[in-house]
Design an enzyme around this catalytic site. Structure first.
Site, PDB file in Angstrom:
ATOM      1  N   LYS A  17      32.288  51.395  37.271  1.00 17.63           N
ATOM      2  CA  LYS A  17      33.413  50.664  36.676  1.00 17.63           C
ATOM      3  C   LYS A  17      32.952  49.882  35.440  1.00 17.63           C
ATOM      4  CE  LYS A  17      34.768  46.469  38.400  1.00 17.63           C
ATOM      5  NZ  LYS A  17      34.881  45.479  37.323  1.00 17.63           N
ATOM      6  N   ASN A  18      31.829  49.152  35.594  1.00 16.99           N
ATOM      7  CA  ASN A  18      31.423  48.245  34.527  1.00 16.99           C
ATOM      8  C   ASN A  18      30.773  48.959  33.343  1.00 16.99           C
ATOM      9  OD1 ASN A  18      32.480  46.163  35.944  1.00 16.99           O
ATOM     10  ND2 ASN A  18      30.514  45.235  36.531  1.00 16.99           N
ATOM     11  N   CYS A  71      40.363  32.754  36.697  1.00 13.58           N
ATOM     12  CA  CYS A  71      39.921  33.891  37.498  1.00 13.58           C
ATOM     13  C   CYS A  71      39.406  33.308  38.792  1.00 13.58           C
ATOM     14  CB  CYS A  71      38.816  34.627  36.748  1.00 13.58           C
ATOM     15  SG  CYS A  71      37.809  35.668  37.773  1.00 13.58           S
ATOM     16  N   ARG A  85      35.076  31.281  33.900  1.00 10.31           N
ATOM     17  CA  ARG A  85      34.727  32.428  33.066  1.00 10.31           C
ATOM     18  C   ARG A  85      35.266  32.372  31.637  1.00 10.31           C
ATOM     19  NH1 ARG A  85      35.145  37.741  36.807  1.00 10.31           N
ATOM     20  NH2 ARG A  85      33.507  38.519  35.478  1.00 10.31           N
ATOM     21  N   ASP A  88      27.263  40.672  41.921  1.00  9.34           N
ATOM     22  CA  ASP A  88      28.280  41.590  42.445  1.00  9.34           C
ATOM     23  C   ASP A  88      27.892  42.199  43.801  1.00  9.34           C
ATOM     24  OD1 ASP A  88      29.901  41.113  40.305  1.00  9.34           O
ATOM     25  OD2 ASP A  88      29.583  43.033  39.307  1.00  9.34           O
ATOM     26  N   ARG A 120      41.017  47.624  42.654  1.00  9.41           N
ATOM     27  CA  ARG A 120      40.668  47.382  41.245  1.00  9.41           C
ATOM     28  C   ARG A 120      39.326  48.014  40.914  1.00  9.41           C
ATOM     29  NH1 ARG A 120      39.563  41.825  39.752  1.00  9.41           N
ATOM     30  NH2 ARG A 120      38.571  43.087  38.158  1.00  9.41           N
TER      31      ARG A 120
HETATM   32  C1  UD1 Z   1      30.176  41.167  34.037  1.00  9.54           C
HETATM   33  C2  UD1 Z   1      30.695  42.147  35.061  1.00  9.54           C
HETATM   34  C3  UD1 Z   1      30.895  41.467  36.401  1.00  9.54           C
HETATM   35  C4  UD1 Z   1      29.616  40.733  36.814  1.00  9.54           C
HETATM   36  C5  UD1 Z   1      29.106  39.843  35.714  1.00  9.54           C
HETATM   37  C6  UD1 Z   1      27.750  39.231  36.024  1.00  9.54           C
HETATM   38  C7  UD1 Z   1      31.951  43.738  33.710  1.00  9.54           C
HETATM   39  C8  UD1 Z   1      33.273  44.292  33.319  1.00  9.54           C
HETATM   40  N1  UD1 Z   1      31.944  42.713  34.580  1.00  9.54           N
HETATM   41  O1  UD1 Z   1      31.188  40.184  33.873  1.00  9.54           O
HETATM   42  O2  UD1 Z   1      31.244  42.460  37.363  1.00  9.54           O
HETATM   43  O3  UD1 Z   1      29.894  39.944  37.967  1.00  9.54           O
HETATM   44  O4  UD1 Z   1      28.976  40.585  34.489  1.00  9.54           O
HETATM   45  O5  UD1 Z   1      26.831  40.232  36.302  1.00  9.54           O
HETATM   46  O6  UD1 Z   1      30.928  44.234  33.303  1.00  9.54           O
HETATM   47  N2  UD1 Z   1      30.054  32.877  30.304  1.00  9.54           N
HETATM   48  C9  UD1 Z   1      30.476  31.820  29.509  1.00  9.54           C
HETATM   49  N3  UD1 Z   1      31.009  32.104  28.276  1.00  9.54           N
HETATM   50  C10 UD1 Z   1      31.165  33.373  27.822  1.00  9.54           C
HETATM   51  C11 UD1 Z   1      30.737  34.441  28.631  1.00  9.54           C
HETATM   52  C12 UD1 Z   1      30.182  34.160  29.866  1.00  9.54           C
HETATM   53  O7  UD1 Z   1      30.369  30.650  29.893  1.00  9.54           O
HETATM   54  O8  UD1 Z   1      31.673  33.553  26.694  1.00  9.54           O
HETATM   55  C13 UD1 Z   1      29.456  32.596  31.639  1.00  9.54           C
HETATM   56  C14 UD1 Z   1      30.331  33.082  32.790  1.00  9.54           C
HETATM   57  O9  UD1 Z   1      31.327  32.141  33.135  1.00  9.54           O
HETATM   58  C15 UD1 Z   1      29.296  33.305  33.882  1.00  9.54           C
HETATM   59  C16 UD1 Z   1      28.061  33.791  33.102  1.00  9.54           C
HETATM   60  O10 UD1 Z   1      28.259  33.355  31.761  1.00  9.54           O
HETATM   61  O11 UD1 Z   1      29.004  32.115  34.532  1.00  9.54           O
HETATM   62  C17 UD1 Z   1      27.829  35.290  33.126  1.00  9.54           C
HETATM   63  O12 UD1 Z   1      29.056  35.944  32.806  1.00  9.54           O
HETATM   64  P1  UD1 Z   1      29.126  37.383  32.112  1.00  9.54           P
HETATM   65  O13 UD1 Z   1      27.820  38.076  32.198  1.00  9.54           O
HETATM   66  O14 UD1 Z   1      29.731  37.222  30.764  1.00  9.54           O
HETATM   67  O15 UD1 Z   1      30.160  38.117  33.054  1.00  9.54           O
HETATM   68  P2  UD1 Z   1      31.159  39.230  32.595  1.00  9.54           P
HETATM   69  O16 UD1 Z   1      30.581  39.959  31.445  1.00  9.54           O
HETATM   70  O17 UD1 Z   1      32.526  38.677  32.486  1.00  9.54           O
END
Ligand code: UD1
Length: 422
Positions: free
Chosen positions: A22-23, A119, A124, A310, A402
């Site tokens: 998925k990711n 979320c 996030r 995850d 999902r």
């Molecule tokens: C992706 C994965 C999700 C997984 C996560 C962590 C996808 C579609 N989803 O989510 O399944 O659980 O990585 O491995 O690939 N953060 C901020 N600001 C930002 C971006 C992130 O504060 O602009 C924080 C988030 O709140 C979180 C951390 O950074 O605490 C890591 O998040 P991130 O790696 O960005 O998660 P996703 O990419 O959304």
């Protein structure tokens, strides 16, 4: 609303096919926005988030559809893309919609993408995405809940050095796609190293992008003028594979996960072995065998190659009925223990204090009705239900749909007594 009805207590045995990730599929569907030529993705999982992403790009004017004969093949043609917008109605159901921002800005010099909003597993934010794209020359205003972005002047992003405050998976993906068409060199420091990042980089390289260092914490991208179409096969879903490993380990039995990539699951497999399961693997399969009640294992979630957040809930399901106690520490998301209260309803003994859950293994769980609260939490409740005595009903499984490709059908193939009730 669909529910899953599980009669627990059966051992699992047989072979299961692991779907595409998925990711990886979600950013790769967005990568098709970078070119006016046709893109074909193979091994795309059949799940709700992919359907939402197809709707999202379709709404922009992209011709995107699954192949009628082979539904895991998706063809996209973004030649006629005339509305570089991602509306709230679609974004609110899937945070990964933010992945449209980088490619749209890179190709069209403008994009309007809804902010993802709250979320269940934490706040996030997308501040890092915004900051990084701004350093590449984008102007981004937040208006009426939307990120309204444009590149003044030439309309072309320029290369930059981007160091994010934390490791972000979709952030790294957004920057990589944006940088592929930017002017000059972009260097991503503190980049995410997940296999899905590597898979996306390989797809972009097939499209003509010049990328080095993917899979490490520093990725270098030399922007090119244009990208071409390509055919790309989505990498196997390591989280789906990990979920089946935990299911077999907890329920007991023996199974072969065809197309599973053990080299993407080192941290999880190491814990499974320490717990007493036997895990063997070749380049395109993983075999797991378990007697059922294993030794509890403490772990701490971190970025890849560490233990994936995850997989936290699913491994906790195994700890719940293991021998001994364990400490589970969640360091990535602030509110990712929502499965705990539901597991307690099944008889689990778990105490949560902030980022740490202390689990005291119990010899048996007893079936009950439980509610799925997010994607991986749902999977963990299914595992608990497979182990519990009697009947478990997992409600609100739209969360599961999902992100899992036909999970209950695959589990039935392994001998589980599980059915969907409409
Ligand atoms: C992706 C994965 C999700 C997984 C996560 C962590 C996808 C579609 N989803 O989510 O399944 O659980 O990585 O491995 O690939 N953060 C901020 N600001 C930002 C971006 C992130 O504060 O602009 C924080 C988030 O709140 C979180 C951390 O950074 O605490 C890591 O998040 P991130 O790696 O960005 O998660 P996703 O990419 O959304």
């Amino acid at each position: 609303m669909d529910k899953l009805l599980i009669r627990g207590g059966r051992r699992l045995a047989g072979t299961v096919d692991i779907s595409g990730a998925k990711n990886a599929a979600l950013p790769e569907l967005c990568a098709a926005l970078l070119t006016s030529e046709p893109v074909t993705l193979l091994n795309v999982p059949r799940l709700q988030d992919v359907s939402t992403m197809l709707k999202l790009v379709g709404n922009m004017g992209v011709v995107a559809a699954r192949d009628a004969a082979t539904p895991t093949t998706v063809r996209l043609d973004a030649r006629q893309l005339d509305k570089p917008e991602a509306p709230y109605e679609l974004v609110k159901t899937m945070r990964a919609s933010v992945l449209a921002l980088g490619p749209l800005l890179a190709r069209f010099g403008r994009a309007t993408v809804s902010l993802p909003g709250g979320c269940a597993i934490g706040s996030r934010p997308v501040d890092q995405h915004i900051k990084g794209l701004q350093s590449m020359g984008a102007e981004i205003d937040v208006e009426h809940g939307y990120m309204v972005a444009r590149v003044p002047g030439s309309g072309r992003l320029r290369g930059a050095r981007i160091t994010t405050d934390m490791v972000t998976v979709t952030g790294t993906e957004n920057f990589m796609m944006a940088a592929a068409l930017a002017q000059g060199e972009t260097v991503l420091e503190n980049a995410a190293q997940e296999p899905e990042i590597v898979d996306l980089a390989e797809m972009l390289i097939r499209m003509g992008a010049r990328i080095e260092g993917h899979g490490s914490s520093r990725i270098r991208i030399q922007g090119v003028e244009r990208l071409t179409g390509c055919t790309h096969r989505v990498v196997a879903d390591r989280i789906e594979a990990g979920t089946f490993l935990c299911a077999v380990a907890a329920a007991g039995g023996k199974a072969v996960l065809r197309h599973g990539r053990a080299d993407h699951l080192d941290a999880v497999i190491e814990k499974l072995r320490a717990a007493g399961a036997s895990v063997d693997a070749g380049p395109d399969f993983i075999e797991v065998q378990s007697s059922g009640r294993l030794q509890a294992q403490s772990f701490r979630t971190t970025e890849y190659p560490g233990f994936p957040t995850d997989m936290q809930a699913q491994f906790m399901a195994l700890n719940v009925i293991a021998q001994g106690s364990s400490k589970v520490t969640e360091t990535i998301f602030e509110n990712r223990f929502m499965h705990v209260n539901e597991m307690v309803r099944l008889g689990a003994k778990i105490q949560v204090d902030g980022k740490v859950a202390v689990v005291e293994g119990v010899p048996r769980l007893s079936g009950a009705t439980v509610m799925a609260t997010d994607l991986r939490a749902s999977a963990s409740l299914v595992i608990a239900g497979l182990v519990a005595e009697g009947q478990t009903i997992v409600d609100r499984i739209y969360h599961l749909d999902r992100g899992y490709d036909q999970m209950e059908i695959k589990l039935r193939g392994l001998g589980a007594d599980i059915e969907r009730i409409k």
